[in-house]
Design a protein around this motif. Structure first.
Motif, PDB file in Angstrom:
ATOM      1  N   ASN A 135      10.864  21.285   5.578  1.00  0.00           N
ATOM      2  CA  ASN A 135      10.270  19.962   5.321  1.00  0.00           C
ATOM      3  C   ASN A 135       9.333  19.553   6.454  1.00  0.00           C
ATOM      4  O   ASN A 135       8.228  19.067   6.221  1.00  0.00           O
ATOM      5  N   GLU A 136       9.795  19.784   7.681  1.00  0.00           N
ATOM      6  CA  GLU A 136       8.977  19.434   8.849  1.00  0.00           C
ATOM      7  C   GLU A 136       7.688  20.263   8.865  1.00  0.00           C
ATOM      8  O   GLU A 136       6.582  19.743   9.033  1.00  0.00           O
ATOM      9  N   GLY A 137       7.827  21.574   8.642  1.00  0.00           N
ATOM     10  CA  GLY A 137       6.666  22.470   8.678  1.00  0.00           C
ATOM     11  C   GLY A 137       5.672  22.155   7.565  1.00  0.00           C
ATOM     12  O   GLY A 137       4.454  22.174   7.777  1.00  0.00           O
ATOM     13  N   LEU A 138       6.207  21.832   6.392  1.00  0.00           N
ATOM     14  CA  LEU A 138       5.322  21.541   5.258  1.00  0.00           C
ATOM     15  C   LEU A 138       4.553  20.237   5.501  1.00  0.00           C
ATOM     16  O   LEU A 138       3.357  20.135   5.205  1.00  0.00           O
ATOM     17  N   ASN A 139       5.241  19.238   6.048  1.00  0.00           N
ATOM     18  CA  ASN A 139       4.561  17.978   6.378  1.00  0.00           C
ATOM     19  C   ASN A 139       3.440  18.214   7.393  1.00  0.00           C
ATOM     20  O   ASN A 139       2.336  17.687   7.244  1.00  0.00           O
ATOM     21  N   LYS A 140       3.733  19.023   8.422  1.00  0.00           N
ATOM     22  CA  LYS A 140       2.707  19.305   9.446  1.00  0.00           C
ATOM     23  C   LYS A 140       1.522  20.048   8.833  1.00  0.00           C
ATOM     24  O   LYS A 140       0.369  19.830   9.181  1.00  0.00           O
ATOM     25  N   THR A 141       1.831  20.946   7.888  1.00  0.00           N
ATOM     26  CA  THR A 141       0.782  21.753   7.259  1.00  0.00           C
ATOM     27  C   THR A 141      -0.129  20.878   6.401  1.00  0.00           C
ATOM     28  O   THR A 141      -1.363  20.957   6.500  1.00  0.00           O
ATOM     29  N   VAL A 142       0.477  20.024   5.579  1.00  0.00           N
ATOM     30  CA  VAL A 142      -0.319  19.122   4.731  1.00  0.00           C
ATOM     31  C   VAL A 142      -1.210  18.258   5.627  1.00  0.00           C
ATOM     32  O   VAL A 142      -2.418  18.114   5.378  1.00  0.00           O
ATOM     33  N   GLU A 143      -0.618  17.735   6.684  1.00  0.00           N
ATOM     34  CA  GLU A 143      -1.377  16.856   7.596  1.00  0.00           C
ATOM     35  C   GLU A 143      -2.572  17.613   8.185  1.00  0.00           C
ATOM     36  O   GLU A 143      -3.678  17.088   8.263  1.00  0.00           O
ATOM     37  N   TRP A 144      -2.357  18.854   8.581  1.00  0.00           N
ATOM     38  CA  TRP A 144      -3.450  19.631   9.198  1.00  0.00           C
ATOM     39  C   TRP A 144      -4.612  19.813   8.211  1.00  0.00           C
ATOM     40  O   TRP A 144      -5.776  19.606   8.580  1.00  0.00           O
ATOM     41  N   TYR A 145      -4.302  20.143   6.962  1.00  0.00           N
ATOM     42  CA  TYR A 145      -5.388  20.350   5.983  1.00  0.00           C
ATOM     43  C   TYR A 145      -6.108  19.033   5.698  1.00  0.00           C
ATOM     44  O   TYR A 145      -7.335  19.006   5.578  1.00  0.00           O
TER      45      TYR A 145
END
Ligand code: NAD
Length: 345
Positions: free
Chosen positions: A313-323
């Motif tokens: 969940n943490e990694g996916l949130n960071k990934t969405v934010e980066w894009y």
């Protein structure tokens, strides 16, 4: 001396200033690895050789391109003379360079044989002759689909896609060189990575980009294919351990214990982005689509002290934010990259 060899490279090899040759560092995992090392460690000088093929983007390394500890050389790992010169000036080669998209390998496998077999062999042969260490970045896909078990380092290679077959072929060459010449090679095999800087053609960035544009998100078959998703930073930690502490001739599986089907992954992304679930569109499956990959990573955890630090969940949130914060990387992407069935086109 070739005129494209940077003059800064010397043969000094003090341990506190290790010289790394990273191949394919303009791609997803390689760029994250280079940034991590240059930002978090002070001990490495890095030369990145990349042919600027699909998956590469110079902007991935924009933030460190002026670092005194970083140099870029445009070139192919299949170029023997170039690689001899570059390897003679480094302590260790980390081979990320590869054609990496299964769908494209179904459409045309030829470039995969060139980069993933000939390229890996070129590095293997030269590092062996020059007595240098090679770290080969391989994949869980070499084991093929597993119904219920998890592959260990000794499990049978059983690749299904042309991509996976070329990665397995490189592993077999490495094994033969380890046995025959005692080459100093360490091979890591990792599960599906996600995180910043992944090329738009892959499932997670493709979903984020299409959802952001309120476009339909294609999922193959019924979406039940299972992958063990690992945050790219955790993979990079494991590679660094393998590079510094891995035993010659050994293989290390890297997995996140996070097996999730594609439909659930896409639904989670839509939830994070506050987008409707009816953007999802089930489409024709790609041929030979492996149902499940799974590996056991006890060896690297117990043997080298690796553990993952980022939950999904943490990694996916960071990934969405980066894009969402870096639209310049993907906003002009050609529509064929986001095609519904890229293996056909
Ligand atoms: N992405 C994953 O989930 C995953 C999982 C396990 C293993 N791997 C492996 O990790 C490595 C990196 O994967 P990625 O996802 O970053 O791939 P990527 O496609 O994002 O990047 C690959 C890079 O290699 C370069 N390259 C390809 N052929 C080359 C050649 N002949 N000479 C020089 N450069 C060349 C490309 O230009 C590109 O910059 C690959 O070896 C892949 O098999 C990837």
């Amino acid at each position: 001396m070739y005129n494209f060899i940077p003059y800064f490279i010397s043969t000094d090899k003090s341990e506190s200033n290790m010289k790394l040759l990273v191949t394919g560092g303009l791609g997803f995992i390689g760029s994250n690895f280079i940034i991590k090392l240059l930002k978090e460690k002070n001990d490495f000088e890095i030369t990145n050789v990349d042919a600027e093929l699909p998956g590469s983007d110079k902007r991935n390394l924009g933030e460190i391109q002026n670092s005194e500890k970083y140099k870029f050389v445009k070139g192919s790992i299949t170029n023997k003379r170039l690689m001899e010169e570059l390897i003679s000036k480094c302590d260790t080669v980390i081979n990320f360079a590869a054609e990496s998209f299964v769908d494209r390998s179904i459409n045309d496998a030829d470039p995969f044989l060139v980069s993933n077999i000939r390229g890996a062999f070129t590095i293997l042969d030269i590092t062996t002759k020059q007595h240098k260490r090679m770290v080969q970045i391989s994949t869980d896909e070499v084991f093929g689909s597993l119904a219920s078990t998890s592959a260990t380092e000794d499990s049978k290679l059983n690749p299904s896609s042309p991509y996976a077959a070329t990665k397995a072929a490189a592993e077999l060459l490495i094994n033969s060189y380890s046995v025959t010449y005692g080459s100093d090679v360490v091979t890591t095999r990792c599960t599906n990575n996600y995180g910043p800087r992944q090329f738009a053609e892959k499932l997670i960035p493709k979903t984020i980009i299409l959802a952001n544009q309120n476009q339909k998100i294609p999922i193959y078959g019924n979406g039940s294919n299972i992958r063990d998703w690992i945050y790219v930073d955790d993979h990079c930690d494991a590679i660094l351990l393998a590079l510094l502490k891995g035993k010659s001739g050994e293989y290390y599986n890297i997995s996140a214990n996070n097996e999730i089907d594609n439909l659930t992954v896409v639904k989670k992304i839509l939830e994070i982005m506050n987008k409707p679930q009816d953007l999802i569109e089930l489409v024709e499956d790609r041929p030979g689509h492996d149902l499940r990959y799974s590996m056991n990573s006890t060896k690297i955890s117990k043997g080298l002290g690796w553990k993952k630090n980022t939950n999904f969940n943490e990694g996916l949130n960071k990934t969405v934010e980066w894009y969402l914060q870096n639209p310049e990387i993907w906003k002009d992407i050609p529509s064929k990259i986001l095609d519904t069935t890229p293996w056909k086109t």
